[in-house]
Design a protein around this motif. Structure first.
Motif, mmCIF file in Angstrom:
data_model
loop_
_atom_site.group_PDB
_atom_site.id
_atom_site.type_symbol
_atom_site.label_atom_id
_atom_site.label_comp_id
_atom_site.label_asym_id
_atom_site.label_seq_id
_atom_site.Cartn_x
_atom_site.Cartn_y
_atom_site.Cartn_z
ATOM 1 N N THR A 17 0.700 -1.121 0.013
ATOM 2 C CA THR A 17 0.067 -0.018 0.020
ATOM 3 C C THR A 17 0.775 1.154 -0.014
ATOM 4 N N GLY A 18 0.361 2.097 -0.622
ATOM 5 C CA GLY A 18 1.052 3.642 -0.491
ATOM 6 C C GLY A 18 1.964 3.797 -1.754
ATOM 7 N N CYS A 19 2.128 5.033 -2.098
ATOM 8 C CA CYS A 19 2.947 5.349 -3.394
ATOM 9 C C CYS A 19 3.420 6.493 -3.404
ATOM 10 N N SER A 20 3.921 7.185 -4.421
ATOM 11 C CA SER A 20 4.387 8.625 -4.691
ATOM 12 C C SER A 20 4.115 9.182 -5.671
ATOM 13 N N HIS A 21 3.749 10.523 -5.903
ATOM 14 C CA HIS A 21 3.520 11.014 -7.171
ATOM 15 C C HIS A 21 4.551 10.710 -8.237
ATOM 16 N N ALA A 22 4.041 10.073 -9.392
ATOM 17 C CA ALA A 22 5.144 9.997 -10.454
ATOM 18 C C ALA A 22 4.870 10.680 -11.791
ATOM 19 N N GLY A 23 3.837 11.287 -11.863
ATOM 20 C CA GLY A 23 3.453 12.210 -12.903
ATOM 21 C C GLY A 23 2.082 12.973 -12.888
ATOM 22 N N PRO A 24 1.679 13.543 -13.813
ATOM 23 C CA PRO A 24 0.406 14.492 -13.859
ATOM 24 C C PRO A 24 -0.945 13.499 -13.564
ATOM 25 N N GLU A 25 -0.932 12.231 -13.862
ATOM 26 C CA GLU A 25 -1.903 11.528 -13.669
ATOM 27 C C GLU A 25 -2.240 11.198 -12.244
ATOM 28 N N TRP A 27 -2.016 13.495 -9.927
ATOM 29 C CA TRP A 27 -2.253 14.575 -8.807
ATOM 30 C C TRP A 27 -3.559 14.380 -7.897
ATOM 31 N N ASN A 28 -4.790 13.839 -8.536
ATOM 32 C CA ASN A 28 -6.121 13.514 -8.064
ATOM 33 C C ASN A 28 -6.051 11.929 -7.622
ATOM 34 N N CYS A 29 -4.821 11.367 -7.157
ATOM 35 C CA CYS A 29 -4.964 9.735 -7.024
ATOM 36 C C CYS A 29 -6.107 9.447 -6.108
ATOM 37 N N TRP A 30 -6.991 8.490 -6.682
ATOM 38 C CA TRP A 30 -8.210 8.181 -6.048
ATOM 39 C C TRP A 30 -7.564 7.034 -5.098
ATOM 40 N N ALA A 31 -6.481 6.518 -4.991
ATOM 41 C CA ALA A 31 -6.221 5.363 -3.989
ATOM 42 C C ALA A 31 -5.746 6.175 -2.841
ATOM 43 N N GLU A 32 -5.042 7.327 -3.170
ATOM 44 C CA GLU A 32 -4.324 8.177 -2.062
ATOM 45 C C GLU A 32 -5.469 8.763 -1.219
ATOM 46 N N GLU A 33 -6.733 9.087 -1.779
ATOM 47 C CA GLU A 33 -7.764 9.783 -1.038
ATOM 48 C C GLU A 33 -8.502 8.661 -0.319
ATOM 49 N N PHE A 34 -8.544 7.406 -0.649
ATOM 50 C CA PHE A 34 -9.189 6.578 -0.183
ATOM 51 C C PHE A 34 -8.551 5.870 1.101
ATOM 52 N N MET A 35 -7.216 5.906 0.782
ATOM 53 C CA MET A 35 -6.235 5.164 1.915
ATOM 54 C C MET A 35 -6.334 6.226 3.288
ATOM 55 N N LYS A 36 -6.560 7.534 2.744
ATOM 56 C CA LYS A 36 -6.494 8.537 3.969
ATOM 57 C C LYS A 36 -7.678 8.420 4.679
ATOM 58 N N ARG A 37 -8.894 8.394 3.963
ATOM 59 C CA ARG A 37 -10.223 8.150 4.748
ATOM 60 C C ARG A 37 -10.219 6.891 5.408
ATOM 61 N N GLN A 38 -9.413 5.822 5.088
ATOM 62 C CA GLN A 38 -9.634 4.375 5.720
ATOM 63 C C GLN A 38 -8.819 4.767 6.903
ATOM 64 N N MET A 48 -0.686 8.647 8.612
ATOM 65 C CA MET A 48 -1.386 8.175 7.417
ATOM 66 C C MET A 48 -2.461 8.827 6.643
ATOM 67 N N ASP A 49 -3.268 9.518 7.649
ATOM 68 C CA ASP A 49 -4.164 10.485 7.016
ATOM 69 C C ASP A 49 -3.832 11.983 6.880
ATOM 70 N N GLU A 50 -2.606 12.126 7.327
ATOM 71 C CA GLU A 50 -2.100 13.701 7.015
ATOM 72 C C GLU A 50 -0.899 13.751 5.701
ATOM 73 N N LEU A 51 -0.150 12.764 5.894
ATOM 74 C CA LEU A 51 0.876 12.762 4.799
ATOM 75 C C LEU A 51 0.351 12.799 3.267
ATOM 76 N N GLU A 52 0.914 13.538 2.240
ATOM 77 C CA GLU A 52 0.587 13.437 1.025
ATOM 78 C C GLU A 52 1.481 12.419 0.463
ATOM 79 N N TRP A 53 1.193 11.943 -0.695
ATOM 80 C CA TRP A 53 1.893 10.800 -1.497
ATOM 81 C C TRP A 53 3.199 11.396 -2.295
ATOM 82 N N THR A 54 3.964 12.242 -1.622
ATOM 83 C CA THR A 54 4.860 12.805 -2.320
ATOM 84 C C THR A 54 6.243 11.873 -2.285
ATOM 85 N N GLN A 55 7.085 12.314 -3.142
ATOM 86 C CA GLN A 55 8.559 11.624 -3.150
ATOM 87 C C GLN A 55 9.157 11.742 -1.680
#
Length: 271
Positions: A17-25, A27-38, A48-55
């Motif tokens: 689970t988890g990733c980091s942004h690798a391109g413009p697609e 920016w609005n990652c649904w998996a990132e938002e879902f994981m934060k809500r979870q 886990m609900d505060e950190l952005e999925w940045t590099q």
């Protein structure tokens, strides 16, 4: 393991689970938002609900889950054998995932030939570099959402990077956020196209004309084409695709959901 509403697979499994942004697609990652809500609902670490999925946050955000490795072996598949989206909530080929763990995940796919294991990454060059013999029932893909000369950074280089993966290959043009242009699809077994799934205030719309260009190239190169959805706030919305009826010279909406042939090892395992 669980069933899923994603049109191109039947089940999902996330030993990473988890990733980091690798391109413009991303920016609005649904998996990132879902994981934060979870994480906010469950008794998870607060980060886990505060950190952005940045590099920069990758080391904290990306997790491997050894306890989930045997899930496909132990799970009772309610609809029988099918396509398993492997690591739907992250990227198996992220730099934070050890190669030894990647090989363990692929080994599970080899043990269960009755299923097709569908891998999707934004890092196909690492998938190509992993020292592993890919099983016949694996299908390895890359996400591509933008093309050269557009508003966003070009991601079509991932299509070429897939050539180094010694497995069946596919491309997910989702979210398709601008025209892709001319690409060589001859080394692919499948192409899926979909618009962005995000809230109205951030979603980037997809023009069906961009998807039609990909359809034309799939027909040219003999690649099965699957239209997943239009741009929408919810997943699997706007599933009809605007295409031209050549017989009557008009545009009409159709569902086009093609799949690649089932590999022989899977056919034999299901007999």
């Amino acid at each position: 393991m669980q069933t899923t509403r994603i049109s191109w697979c039947d089940y999902s499994w996330s030993p990473v689970t988890g990733c980091s942004h690798a391109g413009p697609e991303c920016w609005n990652c649904w998996a990132e938002e879902f994981m934060k809500r979870q994480a906010a609902r469950d008794d998870a670490p607060k980060y886990m609900d505060e950190l952005e999925w940045t590099q920069e946050n990758a080391e904290e955000v990306v997790d491997t889950h050894p306890d989930r490795l045997d899930e496909p072996i132990e799970y009772t598949f309610p609809d029988g054998p099918g396509r398993i989206f492997t690591v739907s909530m992250g990227d198996l080929f992220h730099r934070e995932v050890p190669e030894s763990f990647i090989r363990q995940v692929i080994a599970i796919a080899r043990q269960l030939p009755e299923h097709e294991f569908i891998f999707l990454t934004k890092r196909p060059e690492r998938a190509a570099a992993v020292d592993v013999a890919w099983p016949e029932n694996a299908l390895v893909g890359a996400s591509v959402g933008s093309g050269p000369g557009g508003e966003f950074p070009d991601t079509t280089h991932r299509i070429e990077s897939l050539r180094g993966v010694d497995a069946r290959r596919w491309v997910s043009f989702e979210p398709l956020i601008e025209p892709i242009g001319e690409v060589d699809l001859t080394h692919l077994d499948w192409a899926v196209v979909g618009g962005e799934n995000a809230s109205d205030d951030v979603r980037r719309d997809m023009d069906h004309a961009w998807a039609r260009e990909i359809l034309e190239q799939c027909r040219r190169d003999g690649v099965p084409f699957h239209f997943k959805q239009s741009s929408a706030a919810t997943n699997e919305s706007g599933t009809r695709f605007t295409v031209k009826n050549e017989d009557y010279g008009i545009f009409e909406q159709r569902k086009i959901r093609e799949y690649p042939p089932v590999p022989e090892v899977t056919k034999r395992a299901r007999e």
